[in-house]
Scaffold this motif. Structure first.
Motif, PDB file in Angstrom:
ATOM      1  N   LEU A  28       0.629  -1.042  -0.067  1.00 18.41           N
ATOM      2  CA  LEU A  28      -0.001  -0.022  -0.017  1.00 18.41           C
ATOM      3  C   LEU A  28       0.796   1.301   0.083  1.00 18.41           C
ATOM      4  O   LEU A  28       0.466   2.235  -0.809  1.00 18.41           O
TER       5      LEU A  28
ATOM      6  N   LYS B 215       1.481   6.019   3.286  1.00 20.14           N
ATOM      7  CA  LYS B 215       0.416   6.916   3.297  1.00 20.14           C
ATOM      8  C   LYS B 215      -0.835   6.201   3.369  1.00 20.14           C
ATOM      9  O   LYS B 215      -2.049   6.420   4.110  1.00 20.14           O
ATOM     10  N   LYS B 216      -1.249   5.377   2.237  1.00 19.98           N
ATOM     11  CA  LYS B 216      -2.352   4.376   2.221  1.00 19.98           C
ATOM     12  C   LYS B 216      -2.604   3.566   3.536  1.00 19.98           C
ATOM     13  O   LYS B 216      -3.795   3.327   3.720  1.00 19.98           O
ATOM     14  N   TYR B 217      -1.693   2.954   3.800  1.00 18.87           N
ATOM     15  CA  TYR B 217      -1.547   2.098   4.904  1.00 18.87           C
ATOM     16  C   TYR B 217      -1.989   2.810   6.278  1.00 18.87           C
ATOM     17  O   TYR B 217      -3.074   2.495   7.025  1.00 18.87           O
TER      18      TYR B 217
END
Length: 467
Positions: free
Chosen positions: A74, A77-79
């Motif tokens: 991911l 940031k997305k995590y």
């Protein structure tokens, strides 16, 4: 405002990440006080509450163990964004429903009531690595990070003190549920800040392949020695767990004492630590340091797990009194973290941590001997301040390793087993409290803490990488 921004960091992303940690900790501090008290208000027993926390701990452990893979899939940031969104959704679920299934799902996903150490849970490893990319002064960086985390925890615990005031207008259970809007708002605000950050994207596949090649086992150069040692230790580890499992099954079947039955998971925890130490003893210093930092974090967490429930059952005090004590402990821990990040530059990062954690272990030993709420509250504040205040410095030492290699599977297994043992603790703690045993859990936690502090003192003093 400019001074505040300068104190947080020179880079906009660094400042936003620090603010996100502050918001997340505020929700954690609230949940650390409120979750067990809310479940108690619903009629849950200590063993049931501990069992739910154990399930939440297992979920968090699994996520933390595979953090590197999730981060590669991911990106940081997305995590972190996914983590904040799930936390907000879990808090809203608590608000709209008091059903058993809904509460279990919310606590397991978000880890409500599990964040006593202020570490940040599964978000912490990725967040710390991202923060470390913006500064070489790790002691100062992680000292500020710990200070903000504990300030947020203290503020959240203070908001939990408002529960009795709301109960004057709302039914008891509704007052607890309404206040869970705080972690929902904090998580939503954290998600908004993450969306405003530029960067933090997933690494390209080529970089990931290079990282995998760099972490191939070093045993390839000496196949006749290393693999044999690894196999023997793995067999010893598996055999020990199987034998202890049979012992637990036998004792639980024939023991008449509920205390002895509750203490069996604690014996499993001890064996897991011992076998894990043996497992990594022949490995790299980085693996051993990582495992010992894990043992130390777990030892500190053992004291604070279900602390709100313990105070409520032992001294029959209100949520306001419990929240005030926990809030004060976090605020003082933040102050100590601030002092320690400067002291570490002068005296090195090892000696101050060892001395403070020894003082914390003494307070843990004395805590269950207090026969009234006030001295118990003072001892709890002191032990939390001494133990938690060292977190920033310990993380700085851990992240200052000269070689930033991907963690080996040996190290991951060791960390997972220690966390797995700690997962059993809330259930055992709650069971002991239900049976009227208020001292033994703290004596056990103090013993583990003394051991981890002694092992930590064996590290070599270093200043250069941290300053």
């Amino acid at each position: 405002m400019r001074k505040w921004n300068n104190w947080l960091g020179h880079h906009p992303t660094l400042r936003r990440l620090q603010l996100i940690a502050l918001l997340r900790s505020t929700g954690q501090g609230f949940a650390a006080v409120e979750t067990s008290l809310y479940l108690r208000e619903l009629g849950w027993s200590g063993a049931a509450i501990g069992g739910l926390f154990a399930a939440a701990g297992l979920f968090r452990t699994l996520i933390t163990t595979f953090t590197a893979e999730l981060n590669a899939l991911l990106g940081p940031k997305k995590y972190l964004l996914l983590y904040e969104v799930l936390t907000a959704a879990a808090a809203l679920l608590v608000i709209v429903s008091s059903g058993t299934v809904s509460l279990c799902l919310a606590v397991i996903i978000a880890g409500f009531g599990m964040g006593h150490s202020g570490s940040g849970g599964p978000a912490a490893p990725i967040e710390r690595r991202w923060l470390g990319a913006f500064s070489r002064k790790l002691t100062i960086l992680f000292g500020k990070h710990a200070l903000l985390g504990y300030a947020g925890m203290g503020f959240g615990a203070l908001i939990a003190c408002l529960t009795p005031l709301l109960q004057a207008w709302l039914p008891d259970r509704e007052a607890y549920r309404l206040l869970f809007i705080l972690p929902a708002v904090c998580a939503a605000a954290g998600a908004a800040l993450l969306l405003s950050i530029h960067g933090g994207a997933r690494r390209r596949a080529a970089t990931a392949e290079e990282a995998n090649l760099a972490t191939l086992p070093s045993s390839a150069s000496s196949p006749s020695v290393k693999p044999a040692i690894s196999r023997r230790m793995s067999l010893l580890l598996a055999g020990g767990i199987i034998l202890l499992g049979l012992l637990i099954f036998f004792v639980r079947g024939y023991a008449e004492s509920p205390i002895l039955s509750a203490f069996m998971p604690v014996l499993l925890f001890l064996l897991l630590i011992a076998l894990t130490m043996i497992r990594v003893a022949g490995g790299s210093p980085e693996d051993m340091n990582g495992v010992m930092n894990m043992v130390q974090t777990v030892a500190v967490t053992l004291t604070s797990t279900m602390s709100a429930y313990w105070f409520s059952e032992r001294f029959q005090v209100s949520a306001s009194e419990v929240g005030l004590v926990i809030a004060l402990s976090y605020l003082l821990a933040g102050f100590l973290a601030y002092v320690l990040m400067h002291a570490s530059e002068r005296f090195g990062p090892i000696k101050p941590v060892v001395n403070l954690q020894l003082a914390g272990a003494v307070c843990v030993l004395l805590l269950p001997l207090a026969n009234s709420f006030v001295p118990a509250a003072i001892l709890y504040v002191l032990c939390s301040m001494f133990n938690l205040g060292t977190r920033g410095t310990r993380y700085a030492v851990m992240n200052a390793q000269p070689a930033r290699k991907q963690r080996s599977w040996s190290s991951r297994l060791a960390s997972f087993l220690i966390r797995l043992g700690a997962i059993l603790w809330p259930g055992a703690f709650g069971r002991m409290i239900d049976e009227g045993e208020h001292m033994l859990p703290f004596f056990f936690a103090a013993a583990i803490q003394l051991f981890s502090t002694w092992r930590y003192s064996k590290k070599k003093q270093t200043k250069a990488p941290l300053s």
